[in-house]
Design a protein around this motif. Structure first.
Motif, PDB file in Angstrom:
ATOM      1  N   VAL A  88       0.880  -1.171   0.000  1.00 34.51           N
ATOM      2  CA  VAL A  88       0.000   0.000   0.000  1.00 34.51           C
ATOM      3  C   VAL A  88       0.916   1.218   0.000  1.00 34.51           C
ATOM      4  CG1 VAL A  88      -1.727   1.326   1.250  1.00 34.51           C
ATOM      5  CG2 VAL A  88      -1.866  -1.175   1.188  1.00 34.51           C
ATOM      6  N   LYS A  89       0.787   2.042  -1.018  1.00 32.97           N
ATOM      7  CA  LYS A  89       1.700   3.173  -1.178  1.00 32.97           C
ATOM      8  C   LYS A  89       1.393   4.280  -0.182  1.00 32.97           C
ATOM      9  CE  LYS A  89       3.665   6.210  -4.707  1.00 32.97           C
ATOM     10  NZ  LYS A  89       3.640   6.581  -6.153  1.00 32.97           N
ATOM     11  N   LYS A  90       0.121   4.683  -0.086  1.00 32.13           N
ATOM     12  CA  LYS A  90      -0.224   5.763   0.837  1.00 32.13           C
ATOM     13  C   LYS A  90      -1.699   5.699   1.192  1.00 32.13           C
ATOM     14  CE  LYS A  90      -1.384   9.404  -2.537  1.00 32.13           C
ATOM     15  NZ  LYS A  90      -1.104  10.796  -2.978  1.00 32.13           N
ATOM     16  N   ILE A  91      -2.048   6.400   2.255  1.00 36.07           N
ATOM     17  CA  ILE A  91      -3.433   6.593   2.666  1.00 36.07           C
ATOM     18  C   ILE A  91      -3.666   8.088   2.806  1.00 36.07           C
ATOM     19  CG2 ILE A  91      -3.720   4.360   3.812  1.00 36.07           C
ATOM     20  CD1 ILE A  91      -3.010   5.674   6.454  1.00 36.07           C
ATOM     21  N   GLY A  92      -4.928   8.501   2.724  1.00 39.61           N
ATOM     22  CA  GLY A  92      -5.200   9.928   2.814  1.00 39.61           C
ATOM     23  C   GLY A  92      -6.604  10.229   3.286  1.00 39.61           C
ATOM     24  N   LEU A  93      -6.749  11.396   3.921  1.00 41.96           N
ATOM     25  CA  LEU A  93      -8.033  11.968   4.304  1.00 41.96           C
ATOM     26  C   LEU A  93      -8.143  13.293   3.566  1.00 41.96           C
ATOM     27  CD1 LEU A  93     -10.613  12.255   6.068  1.00 41.96           C
ATOM     28  CD2 LEU A  93      -9.145  13.217   7.870  1.00 41.96           C
ATOM     29  N   TYR A  94      -9.219  13.457   2.786  1.00 44.89           N
ATOM     30  CA  TYR A  94      -9.334  14.600   1.880  1.00 44.89           C
ATOM     31  C   TYR A  94     -10.591  15.406   2.186  1.00 44.89           C
ATOM     32  CZ  TYR A  94      -5.941  11.635  -0.398  1.00 44.89           C
ATOM     33  OH  TYR A  94      -4.846  10.847  -0.641  1.00 44.89           O
ATOM     34  N   ALA A  95     -10.476  16.741   2.046  1.00 41.75           N
ATOM     35  CA  ALA A  95     -11.584  17.644   2.357  1.00 41.75           C
ATOM     36  C   ALA A  95     -11.874  18.556   1.173  1.00 41.75           C
ATOM     37  CB  ALA A  95     -11.240  18.493   3.588  1.00 41.75           C
ATOM     38  N   HIS A  96     -13.181  18.763   0.890  1.00 41.55           N
ATOM     39  CA  HIS A  96     -13.601  19.629  -0.207  1.00 41.55           C
ATOM     40  C   HIS A  96     -15.084  19.939  -0.024  1.00 41.55           C
ATOM     41  CE1 HIS A  96     -14.298  21.063  -4.341  1.00 41.55           C
ATOM     42  NE2 HIS A  96     -12.986  21.236  -4.394  1.00 41.55           N
ATOM     43  N   PRO A  97     -15.571  21.092  -0.512  1.00 37.49           N
ATOM     44  CA  PRO A  97     -17.003  21.393  -0.398  1.00 37.49           C
ATOM     45  C   PRO A  97     -17.879  20.569  -1.329  1.00 37.49           C
ATOM     46  CG  PRO A  97     -15.847  23.195  -1.497  1.00 37.49           C
ATOM     47  CD  PRO A  97     -14.802  22.276  -0.963  1.00 37.49           C
ATOM     48  N   ASP A  98     -17.293  19.844  -2.274  1.00 38.10           N
ATOM     49  CA  ASP A  98     -18.038  19.014  -3.220  1.00 38.10           C
ATOM     50  C   ASP A  98     -17.964  17.553  -2.784  1.00 38.10           C
ATOM     51  OD1 ASP A  98     -18.508  17.339  -5.697  1.00 38.10           O
ATOM     52  OD2 ASP A  98     -18.813  19.342  -6.562  1.00 38.10           O
ATOM     53  N   ALA A  99     -19.071  16.815  -2.926  1.00 39.91           N
ATOM     54  CA  ALA A  99     -19.124  15.417  -2.501  1.00 39.91           C
ATOM     55  C   ALA A  99     -18.206  14.520  -3.309  1.00 39.91           C
ATOM     56  CB  ALA A  99     -20.560  14.902  -2.584  1.00 39.91           C
ATOM     57  N   ARG A 100     -17.699  15.030  -4.433  1.00 41.27           N
ATOM     58  CA  ARG A 100     -16.778  14.237  -5.261  1.00 41.27           C
ATOM     59  C   ARG A 100     -15.329  14.377  -4.808  1.00 41.27           C
ATOM     60  NH1 ARG A 100     -19.140  16.748 -10.743  1.00 41.27           N
ATOM     61  NH2 ARG A 100     -18.977  18.558  -9.352  1.00 41.27           N
ATOM     62  N   VAL A 101     -15.154  14.785  -3.589  1.00 40.61           N
ATOM     63  CA  VAL A 101     -13.830  14.969  -2.997  1.00 40.61           C
ATOM     64  C   VAL A 101     -12.966  13.718  -3.169  1.00 40.61           C
ATOM     65  CG1 VAL A 101     -14.752  14.258  -0.746  1.00 40.61           C
ATOM     66  CG2 VAL A 101     -12.631  15.557  -0.852  1.00 40.61           C
ATOM     67  N   GLU A 143      -2.160  13.106   4.457  1.00 43.41           N
ATOM     68  CA  GLU A 143      -1.707  11.872   3.825  1.00 43.41           C
ATOM     69  C   GLU A 143      -0.552  11.252   4.606  1.00 43.41           C
ATOM     70  OE1 GLU A 143      -2.691  12.293  -0.874  1.00 43.41           O
ATOM     71  OE2 GLU A 143      -0.873  13.325  -0.193  1.00 43.41           O
ATOM     72  N   GLN A 144      -0.444   9.938   4.467  1.00 40.17           N
ATOM     73  CA  GLN A 144       0.650   9.217   5.117  1.00 40.17           C
ATOM     74  C   GLN A 144       1.196   8.169   4.148  1.00 40.17           C
ATOM     75  OE1 GLN A 144      -0.369   7.447   8.888  1.00 40.17           O
ATOM     76  NE2 GLN A 144       1.434   6.118   8.902  1.00 40.17           N
ATOM     77  N   GLU A 145       2.496   8.212   3.918  1.00 39.61           N
ATOM     78  CA  GLU A 145       3.154   7.202   3.089  1.00 39.61           C
ATOM     79  C   GLU A 145       3.320   5.924   3.913  1.00 39.61           C
ATOM     80  OE1 GLU A 145       4.258   7.333  -0.097  1.00 39.61           O
ATOM     81  OE2 GLU A 145       3.577   9.398  -0.448  1.00 39.61           O
ATOM     82  N   LEU A 146       2.900   4.795   3.345  1.00 37.96           N
ATOM     83  CA  LEU A 146       3.060   3.517   4.039  1.00 37.96           C
ATOM     84  C   LEU A 146       4.132   2.658   3.383  1.00 37.96           C
ATOM     85  CD1 LEU A 146      -0.636   2.463   4.827  1.00 37.96           C
ATOM     86  CD2 LEU A 146       0.980   3.705   6.277  1.00 37.96           C
ATOM     87  N   ASN A 147       3.996   2.429   2.076  1.00 30.65           N
ATOM     88  CA  ASN A 147       4.956   1.608   1.325  1.00 30.65           C
ATOM     89  C   ASN A 147       5.213   0.270   2.017  1.00 30.65           C
ATOM     90  OD1 ASN A 147       5.485   3.564  -0.768  1.00 30.65           O
ATOM     91  ND2 ASN A 147       6.599   4.744   0.782  1.00 30.65           N
ATOM     92  N   ALA A 148       4.125  -0.392   2.359  1.00 31.82           N
ATOM     93  CA  ALA A 148       4.230  -1.672   3.066  1.00 31.82           C
ATOM     94  C   ALA A 148       2.951  -2.471   2.878  1.00 31.82           C
ATOM     95  CB  ALA A 148       4.477  -1.434   4.556  1.00 31.82           C
TER      96      ALA A 148
END
Length: 226
Positions: A146-159, A169-174
């Motif tokens: 798994v390369k990375k994980i992320g939590l994303y924020a935006h005013p549109d539901a298509r975030v 974001e956090q790099e995992l590479n594991a």
């Protein structure tokens, strides 16, 4: 004068000819469907930008057309000509699926049952004081890191990763442990210039496998006031 009149008549005839209605029939067929997790039956969420696309090649033609998959994992194109097509999902967030030959006549439905690279599970996204906190687990279906994980924020539901105002974001590479609980946080106090206090935003968790042109796997966005 006669010469000018003659030229004017020729020009008018060209204009009239160009205004005639063409003899081609309008497209009367369409293709729609969903990308469904082969194990859970749930929709496989996507990015609306740089996400999964569907390549369709109409038989008798060589140039492909591309359909964009919506962020909820569905797609729809109601402006196709009735014919046989070769249909292939490409650059997705799931294990590759074979091309299919489909006869499209009228409004045709085609669902794809796929195996997502990662299932993001047991997700909880809440506001804790001045932070948005997301906790979740990851279930891999392939042995790649798994390369990375992320939590994303935006005013549109298509975030998502390519459509966000703020990201944690956090790099995992594991290779991940399916029982491990991951935590990501967005500090609202540090982002008041972007995430306006008193406003509402959508927050969405995603994870990216390390494989070729793979795209992030997601869960549905959560709307929270900040």
């Amino acid at each position: 004068m006669k010469k000018l009149t003659y030229m004017a008549l020729i020009a008018a005839s060209f204009i009239f000819a160009s205004c005639k209605k063409d003899n081609y029939d309008a497209p009367t067929a369409g293709l729609s469907g969903s990308f469904l997790d082969a194990e859970t039956g749930g929709l496989v969420e996507q990015d609306i930008i740089r996400g999964t696309t569907i390549e369709i090649i109409e038989h008798g033609y060589t140039a492909p057309q591309y359909l964009i998959v919506k962020n909820n994992g569905t797609y729809d194109n109601s402006l196709l000509f009735a014919n046989t097509y070769t249909i292939t999902p490409v650059r997705g967030n799931f294990a590759a699926v074979a091309a299919q030959e489909v006869s499209i006549n009228g409004q045709t439905k085609l669902d794809f049952r796929v195996t997502p690279y990662i299932r993001v599970k047991d997700v909880n996204i809440v506001k804790n004081g001045t932070k948005i906190t997301a906790t979740f687990k990851l279930q891999q279906t392939v042995t790649n890191n798994v390369k990375k994980i992320g939590l994303y924020a935006h005013p549109d539901a298509r975030v998502g990763e390519p459509m966000r105002l703020v990201a944690a974001e956090q790099e995992l590479n594991a290779v991940t442990d399916p029982n491990h609980v991951y935590t990501l946080e967005i500090d609202l106090a540090a982002n008041t210039g972007t995430l306006k206090p008193g406003s509402q935003y959508y927050f969405r968790v995603g994870a990216l496998i390390d494989a070729g042109e793979a795209k992030l796997n997601y869960v549905p966005a959560v709307k929270l006031g900040v």
